[in-house]
Enzyme design. Structure first.
Site, mmCIF file in Angstrom:
data_model
loop_
_atom_site.group_PDB
_atom_site.id
_atom_site.type_symbol
_atom_site.label_atom_id
_atom_site.label_comp_id
_atom_site.label_asym_id
_atom_site.label_seq_id
_atom_site.Cartn_x
_atom_site.Cartn_y
_atom_site.Cartn_z
ATOM 1 N N CYS A 1 0.797 -1.227 0.000
ATOM 2 C CA CYS A 1 0.000 0.000 0.000
ATOM 3 C C CYS A 1 0.831 1.279 0.000
ATOM 4 O O CYS A 1 0.264 2.374 -0.070
ATOM 5 C CB CYS A 1 -0.948 0.005 1.195
ATOM 6 S SG CYS A 1 -2.147 -1.337 1.127
ATOM 7 N N CYS B 1 0.613 2.905 6.436
ATOM 8 C CA CYS B 1 1.020 1.536 6.765
ATOM 9 C C CYS B 1 0.941 0.713 5.486
ATOM 10 O O CYS B 1 0.364 1.147 4.487
ATOM 11 C CB CYS B 1 0.101 0.940 7.823
ATOM 12 S SG CYS B 1 -1.640 0.889 7.301
#
Length: 435
Positions: free
Chosen positions: A98, A421
């Site tokens: 991500c 994150c």
């Protein structure tokens, strides 16, 4: 005797010129007939047109992606060529879950910082609607052997050996390869560990939806988005279709748990959804600004990456990367005016914020005398986030960078921090200063 003079590295400043993205669409909806490279090409073409950048002016292009297609393995190259960048510009693709776009932006920032280029393009693109679905390994091996077949008899023998199980598709799951844990289940455990309630999660998710809807109404997000139209489409796509105006905590409370069915607190309403989209950012050196007559909006001061044990601290990237970045830059949370943090889950955002203001976490994990500090909600994700706008895995980092810079100008502030994150226990944070 070595008579060569010792060379000194001339470290250059990195400027953010502009950024743009496609509208983000829920997987299987507006972009279901498009490939990832086409989404990237739309964003690239739009940012070039908006800033009067010629096809030959980009010196390097780097895009992040997570869902890889074998036909476009270097999706940055295909997107750039389709989007109007000259074939003489080197392009490469990076992948770090991500934070893939974050990695692309960091890479192109460092290229400029080291004097390797004066104008670069970075960002990311992903299409979950076009996810590769494959046969089981045994079937793939059987199909590979057909490359050497020479007669119809060979194919007849091959067909007789096939079994129904050979045709069962393998659909990729959002799970850690090393631990086998689905990200949502890991977040459920962390929510319980750090005492994040269902009510808190739904309240935060409703906030994200309400803020995104207001940002669209006020015209802020429209400035960062280019419409997408393609042959066969009924109309131009101009809006993030995951934004649900009128969402309230009370409405979200009615949804059933999505991962842990009996006792879970994570639902479809307080978790980010599968999304298609692309986002790009233009970066330049001071020489590049002058050469191509571009006006900068911000400086990229510095960035850091972190990694933790994915089996224990999978989604704690911001709690580690933000302190590492600000300590490196000799700043505190109080010095930062704008925060844009990726919202994988409402619970994930909330326990990262909670850990930053935890004395125990500060002492045991960050090596501090006490808590690192508290991020005020009035500075965080004020135009919505991934929970409402959407989260194309490879593109989100560029979206939050573009929004952070835009917010700095609208709010007339100095410093912004973006953070995220990512799978594998990764984290990223970047410091931006308004020009």
């Amino acid at each position: 005797m070595n008579t060569r003079k010792k060379q000194t590295m001339d470290i250059k400043e990195v400027y953010f010129v502009d950024g743009i993205r496609t509208p983000f669409q829920k997987a299987g909806t507006g972009y279901r007939n498009l490939m990832s490279y086409q989404l990237g090409a739309n964003a690239i073409q739009a940012v070039m047109q908006k800033n009067n950048i010629e096809e030959k002016e980009f010196e390097q292009v780097c895009l992040g992606t997570v869902i890889h297609q074998t036909q476009t393995s270097n999706v940055a190259r295909e997107a750039a060529l389709t989007g109007g960048v000259t074939s003489f510009t080197p392009c490469h693709t990076v992948s770090q879950a991500c934070i893939s776009a974050n990695a692309a932006i960091a890479s192109m920032s460092d290229v400029i910082r080291l004097g390797r280029a004066d104008l670069t393009l970075a960002g990311g693109t992903d299409s979950v609607s076009d996810i590769p679905i494959q046969f089981p390994r045994e079937m793939r091996q059987k199909l590979f052997q057909t490359r050497s077949f020479k007669s119809s008899g060979d194919y007849a023998k091959f067909l007789l050996k096939l079994r129904p199980g050979d045709f069962k598709p393998e659909i990729p799951d959002i799970a850690e390869f090393t631990t086998g844990t689905v990200m949502g289940m890991d977040c459920e455990r962390s929510a319980a560990k750090y005492d994040i309630t269902r009510e808190e999660q739904d309240e935060y998710a409703a906030r994200s939806q309400q803020l995104a809807a207001k940002a669209w109404e006020d015209g802020y997000l429209k400035e960062e988005v280019t419409g997408v139209f393609y042959p066969g489409a009924s109309d131009e796509i101009t809006f993030d279709n995951g934004v649900r105006k009128g969402t309230t905590k009370e409405k979200l409370q009615k949804l059933n748990p999505a991962f842990e069915k009996k006792y879970g607190t994570l639902t479809a309403g307080n978790s980010s959804f599968l999304t298609d989209g692309a986002a790009v950012s233009v970066l330049a050196s001071e020489e590049g600004l002058k050469k191509y007559e571009l006006k900068p909006k911000a400086k990229i001061i510095d960035h850091v990456f972190t990694a933790r044990n994915p089996g224990e601290e999978l989604l704690l990237g911001p709690a580690y990367s933000i302190p590492k970045l600000l300590n490196k830059c000799k700043l505190t949370l109080d010095d930062i005016d704008v925060f844009e943090i990726h919202e994988a889950f409402a619970a994930q955002i909330l326990y990262n914020l909670k850990l930053l203001k935890s004395k125990k976490f500060g002492k045991n994990k960050l090596g501090l005398d006490g808590a690192f500090g508290e991020i005020p909600m009035e500075k965080l994700n004020l135009w919505g986030g991934s929970l409402s706008i959407g989260h194309p895995f490879g593109a989100t980092g560029s979206r939050i960078l573009n929004t952070a810079v835009h917010r700095l100008h609208i709010e007339n502030k100095k410093y912004a921090v973006i953070a995220a994150c990512a799978a594998g226990g990764h984290g990223h944070a970047m410091l931006i200063e308004r020009v």
